[in-house]
Motif scaffolding. Structure first.
Motif, mmCIF file in Angstrom:
data_model
loop_
_atom_site.group_PDB
_atom_site.id
_atom_site.type_symbol
_atom_site.label_atom_id
_atom_site.label_comp_id
_atom_site.label_asym_id
_atom_site.label_seq_id
_atom_site.Cartn_x
_atom_site.Cartn_y
_atom_site.Cartn_z
ATOM 1 N N MET A 178 2.641 -11.055 8.383
ATOM 2 C CA MET A 178 3.619 -10.086 8.865
ATOM 3 C C MET A 178 3.463 -8.786 8.102
ATOM 4 N N THR A 179 3.801 -7.685 8.760
ATOM 5 C CA THR A 179 3.740 -6.388 8.082
ATOM 6 C C THR A 179 5.019 -5.597 8.346
ATOM 7 N N GLY A 180 5.287 -4.659 7.458
ATOM 8 C CA GLY A 180 6.439 -3.778 7.625
ATOM 9 C C GLY A 180 6.216 -2.539 6.788
ATOM 10 N N ASN A 181 7.039 -1.533 7.003
ATOM 11 C CA ASN A 181 6.911 -0.354 6.143
ATOM 12 C C ASN A 181 8.239 0.355 5.978
ATOM 13 N N VAL A 182 8.292 1.161 4.938
ATOM 14 C CA VAL A 182 9.528 1.882 4.631
ATOM 15 C C VAL A 182 9.172 3.320 4.271
ATOM 16 N N ARG A 183 10.039 4.242 4.652
ATOM 17 C CA ARG A 183 9.897 5.629 4.200
ATOM 18 C C ARG A 183 11.052 5.950 3.270
ATOM 19 N N LEU A 184 10.711 6.378 2.056
ATOM 20 C CA LEU A 184 11.706 6.832 1.093
ATOM 21 C C LEU A 184 11.712 8.343 1.161
ATOM 22 N N GLN A 185 12.895 8.907 1.361
ATOM 23 C CA GLN A 185 12.950 10.362 1.539
ATOM 24 C C GLN A 185 14.128 10.922 0.767
ATOM 25 N N THR A 244 0.851 -1.186 0.000
ATOM 26 C CA THR A 244 0.000 0.000 0.000
ATOM 27 C C THR A 244 0.887 1.237 0.000
ATOM 28 N N ILE A 245 0.617 2.162 -0.929
ATOM 29 C CA ILE A 245 1.282 3.456 -0.878
ATOM 30 C C ILE A 245 0.511 4.278 0.152
ATOM 31 N N GLN A 246 1.110 4.492 1.313
ATOM 32 C CA GLN A 246 0.393 5.161 2.400
ATOM 33 C C GLN A 246 0.281 6.658 2.164
ATOM 34 N N GLN A 247 1.407 7.281 1.801
ATOM 35 C CA GLN A 247 1.327 8.698 1.468
ATOM 36 C C GLN A 247 2.519 9.130 0.639
ATOM 37 N N ILE A 248 2.276 10.158 -0.135
ATOM 38 C CA ILE A 248 3.321 10.758 -0.949
ATOM 39 C C ILE A 248 3.311 12.242 -0.627
ATOM 40 N N ILE A 249 4.402 12.698 -0.056
ATOM 41 C CA ILE A 249 4.506 14.119 0.260
ATOM 42 C C ILE A 249 5.492 14.728 -0.709
ATOM 43 N N ASP A 250 5.038 15.709 -1.448
ATOM 44 C CA ASP A 250 5.823 16.257 -2.535
ATOM 45 C C ASP A 250 5.836 17.779 -2.418
ATOM 46 N N ILE A 251 6.489 18.229 -1.350
ATOM 47 C CA ILE A 251 6.582 19.670 -1.126
ATOM 48 C C ILE A 251 8.065 20.013 -1.062
ATOM 49 N N PRO A 252 8.643 20.407 -2.209
ATOM 50 C CA PRO A 252 10.094 20.646 -2.237
ATOM 51 C C PRO A 252 10.523 21.576 -1.114
ATOM 52 N N PRO A 253 11.691 21.362 -0.481
ATOM 53 C CA PRO A 253 12.646 20.310 -0.842
ATOM 54 C C PRO A 253 12.359 18.966 -0.161
ATOM 55 N N THR A 254 11.223 18.807 0.459
ATOM 56 C CA THR A 254 10.930 17.541 1.124
ATOM 57 C C THR A 254 10.035 16.684 0.245
ATOM 58 N N ASN A 255 10.547 15.537 -0.100
ATOM 59 C CA ASN A 255 9.726 14.584 -0.822
ATOM 60 C C ASN A 255 9.836 13.268 -0.087
ATOM 61 N N TYR A 256 8.729 12.727 0.308
ATOM 62 C CA TYR A 256 8.844 11.373 0.823
ATOM 63 C C TYR A 256 7.632 10.527 0.469
ATOM 64 N N ILE A 257 7.886 9.211 0.496
ATOM 65 C CA ILE A 257 6.885 8.228 0.123
ATOM 66 C C ILE A 257 6.889 7.164 1.216
ATOM 67 N N ASP A 258 5.728 6.884 1.777
ATOM 68 C CA ASP A 258 5.607 5.801 2.759
ATOM 69 C C ASP A 258 4.907 4.621 2.092
ATOM 70 N N ILE A 259 5.552 3.473 2.165
ATOM 71 C CA ILE A 259 4.985 2.256 1.578
ATOM 72 C C ILE A 259 4.889 1.205 2.676
ATOM 73 N N SER A 260 3.732 0.544 2.759
ATOM 74 C CA SER A 260 3.628 -0.553 3.729
ATOM 75 C C SER A 260 3.449 -1.872 2.981
ATOM 76 N N PHE A 261 3.896 -2.924 3.625
ATOM 77 C CA PHE A 261 3.915 -4.261 3.030
ATOM 78 C C PHE A 261 3.212 -5.229 3.967
ATOM 79 N N SER A 262 2.522 -6.203 3.411
ATOM 80 C CA SER A 262 2.081 -7.326 4.235
ATOM 81 C C SER A 262 2.388 -8.613 3.483
ATOM 82 N N LEU A 263 2.818 -9.590 4.238
ATOM 83 C CA LEU A 263 3.190 -10.896 3.678
ATOM 84 C C LEU A 263 2.438 -11.975 4.439
#
Ligand SMILES: *[C@@H]1O[C@H](CO)[C@@H](O)[C@H](O)[C@H]1NC(C)=O
Ligand SMILES: *[C@@H]1O[C@H](CO)[C@@H](O)[C@H](O)[C@H]1NC(C)=O
Ligand SMILES: *[C@@H]1O[C@H](CO)[C@@H](O)[C@H](O)[C@H]1NC(C)=O
Ligand SMILES: *[C@@H]1O[C@H](CO)[C@@H](O)[C@H](O)[C@H]1NC(C)=O
Length: 207
Positions: free
Chosen positions: A160-167, A126-145
């Motif tokens: 199981m679940t996990g998540n990652v923030r790409l910044q 699941t793409i939880q959120q995409i924040i695109d306000i320069p200079p801050t851009n981040y994407i939160d993705i959650s996973f379930s297996l």
């Protein structure tokens, strides 16, 4: 024996596959915390042409559980032991378009995964959120297996679940040019990003 010849069983600290020792990585207790998943191959691009037509955003990446995880006891194995869930990798490609018809696009999907042996693995992202306000851009993705395996007359299961923030600047780089074309990827040397899974649901070998 009830289990298929590709079911892995842990016996006396060794893994046996149809009577053959196959692994030096037995999931001996303690099993928790679970070992990290690996996130790699990330690429996001805009605009792309895809299922929603032109001007979509596309995002692709791989998420992998590289470790063996105990599924449950193997009661009839000589000396006892554990059946294990094998490693699994999912490759995800999602598209979305930010317009009135699809304001958030297709941000939740099941990704095709590779499986080994008798282990059935289902990966959702699941793409939880995409924040695109320069200079801050981040994407939160959650996973379930979800892992499932039928052996010894039992249905072994774990969720199981996990998540990652790409910044940007942290683990992600990229941006948009004057024509509005945008491209993002992982900063060289950061992949794979480690994702700590947590156990959500479990039948057998839960603690
Ligand atoms: C795609 O985006 C470009 C630039 O914003 C715009 O000119 C064009 O009309 C868009 N096309 C569609 C089909 O939305
Ligand atoms: C499991 O791990 C082995 C050894 O690293 C690798 O060769 C194999 O491709 C992996 N399988 C999956 C489904 O990821
Ligand atoms: C979608 O587009 C609108 C209008 O351009 C913008 O205000 C909004 O922030 C966008 N939403 C996302 C999630 O990008
Ligand atoms: C994945 O999503 C489908 C559809 O929403 C759901 O039925 C399934 O339980 C989910 N599996 C996991 C592992 O989250």
């Amino acid at each position: 024996m009830k289990f298929g010849n590709r079911t892995l069983v842990l016996l006396s600290g060794l893994l046996c596959q149809a009577g053959t020792v196959v692994s030096k990585d037995p999931p001996l207790p303690p099993w928790y915390p679970l070992k990290p998943w690996e996130f790699s191959g990330f690429r996001a691009q805009y605009p792309r042409y895809g299922p929603y037509g032109p001007n979509e955003t596309s995002m692709e990446f791989a998420i992998s559980n590289p470790s063996l995880i105990p599924a449950g006891p193997a009661p009839h194995a000589s000396g006892g032991g554990y059946v294990v869930f094998e490693n699994s990798t999912a490759t995800c490609l999602i598209h979305w378009k930010n317009d009135t018809m699809t304001p958030h696009g297709n941000t939740k999907t099941t990704c095709p995964g590779t499986e080994s042996g008798a282990t059935h693995a289902e990966w959702n992202i699941t793409i939880q959120q995409i924040i695109d306000i320069p200079p801050t851009n981040y994407i939160d993705i959650s996973f379930s297996l979800a892992y499932r395996l039928h052996a010894y007359g039992s249905d072994f299961y774990k969720l199981m679940t996990g998540n990652v923030r790409l910044q940007t600047g942290d683990n992600m780089e990229g941006g948009c040019d004057d024509a509005g074309r945008c491209s993002y990827g992982l900063i060289d040397g950061t992949a794979p990003l480690l994702v700590q899974p947590t156990l959500q649901e479990c039948k057998y070998a839960c603690g």
